[in-house]
Design a protein around this motif. Sequence first.
Motif, PDB file in Angstrom:
ATOM      1  N   TRP A 196       0.832  -1.201   0.000  1.00 60.33           N
ATOM      2  CA  TRP A 196       0.000   0.000   0.000  1.00 60.33           C
ATOM      3  C   TRP A 196       0.872   1.259   0.000  1.00 60.33           C
ATOM      4  O   TRP A 196       0.608   2.196  -0.754  1.00 60.33           O
ATOM      5  CB  TRP A 196      -0.939  -0.040   1.213  1.00 60.33           C
ATOM      6  CG  TRP A 196      -1.893   1.106   1.276  1.00 60.33           C
ATOM      7  CD1 TRP A 196      -3.022   1.296   0.531  1.00 60.33           C
ATOM      8  CD2 TRP A 196      -1.815   2.229   2.159  1.00 60.33           C
ATOM      9  NE1 TRP A 196      -3.640   2.462   0.893  1.00 60.33           N
ATOM     10  CE2 TRP A 196      -2.916   3.058   1.888  1.00 60.33           C
ATOM     11  CE3 TRP A 196      -0.914   2.607   3.146  1.00 60.33           C
ATOM     12  CZ2 TRP A 196      -3.147   4.247   2.566  1.00 60.33           C
ATOM     13  CZ3 TRP A 196      -1.138   3.793   3.823  1.00 60.33           C
ATOM     14  CH2 TRP A 196      -2.238   4.592   3.536  1.00 60.33           C
ATOM     15  N   LEU A 197       1.917   1.273   0.830  1.00 51.60           N
ATOM     16  CA  LEU A 197       2.811   2.435   0.869  1.00 51.60           C
ATOM     17  C   LEU A 197       3.506   2.638  -0.467  1.00 51.60           C
ATOM     18  O   LEU A 197       3.619   3.771  -0.959  1.00 51.60           O
ATOM     19  CB  LEU A 197       3.861   2.271   1.972  1.00 51.60           C
ATOM     20  CG  LEU A 197       3.381   2.435   3.397  1.00 51.60           C
ATOM     21  CD1 LEU A 197       4.498   2.064   4.376  1.00 51.60           C
ATOM     22  CD2 LEU A 197       2.895   3.851   3.664  1.00 51.60           C
ATOM     23  N   PHE A 198       3.975   1.560  -1.077  1.00 55.24           N
ATOM     24  CA  PHE A 198       4.673   1.681  -2.350  1.00 55.24           C
ATOM     25  C   PHE A 198       3.731   2.105  -3.475  1.00 55.24           C
ATOM     26  O   PHE A 198       4.135   2.829  -4.381  1.00 55.24           O
ATOM     27  CB  PHE A 198       5.392   0.383  -2.710  1.00 55.24           C
ATOM     28  CG  PHE A 198       6.630   0.117  -1.892  1.00 55.24           C
ATOM     29  CD1 PHE A 198       7.268   1.115  -1.185  1.00 55.24           C
ATOM     30  CD2 PHE A 198       7.152  -1.157  -1.820  1.00 55.24           C
ATOM     31  CE1 PHE A 198       8.408   0.868  -0.433  1.00 55.24           C
ATOM     32  CE2 PHE A 198       8.297  -1.427  -1.074  1.00 55.24           C
ATOM     33  CZ  PHE A 198       8.926  -0.406  -0.382  1.00 55.24           C
ATOM     34  N   LEU A 199       2.481   1.673  -3.417  1.00 52.27           N
ATOM     35  CA  LEU A 199       1.507   2.110  -4.418  1.00 52.27           C
ATOM     36  C   LEU A 199       1.224   3.602  -4.313  1.00 52.27           C
ATOM     37  O   LEU A 199       0.951   4.272  -5.311  1.00 52.27           O
ATOM     38  CB  LEU A 199       0.200   1.318  -4.291  1.00 52.27           C
ATOM     39  CG  LEU A 199       0.237  -0.118  -4.793  1.00 52.27           C
ATOM     40  CD1 LEU A 199      -1.063  -0.834  -4.440  1.00 52.27           C
ATOM     41  CD2 LEU A 199       0.480  -0.158  -6.306  1.00 52.27           C
ATOM     42  N   ARG A 200       1.277   4.131  -3.110  1.00 51.86           N
ATOM     43  CA  ARG A 200       1.007   5.558  -2.874  1.00 51.86           C
ATOM     44  C   ARG A 200       2.237   6.431  -3.096  1.00 51.86           C
ATOM     45  O   ARG A 200       2.123   7.653  -3.135  1.00 51.86           O
ATOM     46  CB  ARG A 200       0.511   5.755  -1.445  1.00 51.86           C
ATOM     47  CG  ARG A 200      -0.826   5.081  -1.194  1.00 51.86           C
ATOM     48  CD  ARG A 200      -1.361   5.354   0.190  1.00 51.86           C
ATOM     49  NE  ARG A 200      -1.543   6.788   0.381  1.00 51.86           N
ATOM     50  CZ  ARG A 200      -1.076   7.470   1.435  1.00 51.86           C
ATOM     51  NH1 ARG A 200      -0.428   6.861   2.390  1.00 51.86           N
ATOM     52  NH2 ARG A 200      -1.286   8.763   1.541  1.00 51.86           N
ATOM     53  N   LEU A 201       3.393   5.830  -3.224  1.00 53.11           N
ATOM     54  CA  LEU A 201       4.650   6.563  -3.344  1.00 53.11           C
ATOM     55  C   LEU A 201       4.673   7.355  -4.643  1.00 53.11           C
ATOM     56  O   LEU A 201       4.370   6.831  -5.717  1.00 53.11           O
ATOM     57  CB  LEU A 201       5.818   5.569  -3.301  1.00 53.11           C
ATOM     58  CG  LEU A 201       7.226   6.130  -3.176  1.00 53.11           C
ATOM     59  CD1 LEU A 201       7.381   6.901  -1.873  1.00 53.11           C
ATOM     60  CD2 LEU A 201       8.228   4.991  -3.227  1.00 53.11           C
TER      61      LEU A 201
END
Length: 133
Positions: free
Chosen positions: A122-127
């Motif tokens: 999720w964090l990497f998708l939002r990066l």
Amino acid sequence: MNNLNPNIARVFYILPPLLGLISVAAGAFGAHALQNALPDKNIVWWQTASDYLMYHSLASLFTLSFYTSLPQIRHCCTLFSIGSLLFCGSLFFMALTSNKSLAILTPIGGLFFLAGWGYMIWLFLRLKIKTTS
């Protein structure tokens, strides 16, 4: 980890290699001292715990490499550490004692592992990634 208490920040950096050290020691102990002392299924539990402890120690080290650009990633380390305690700890206990009273903690620990990986995705998708075109 500028916004964290220095002692808490130190834990985030010390815990992954500490868990890696424990994993190596546990793996060696299982392979040498326990191999003929426990039933085969208990050895499998021990080996699974050692393996997952190492995987998530390395995963925590990996996540720390992103800390400067993504400070929330430290929560993955927390989830992996809780998962290690519950999942690996319960398997180590069951392997040594053949007592399955803590077996309920194994899948709960697995859920913490999944939560850590899911949160990382999720964090990497939002990066926001800057590219040059």
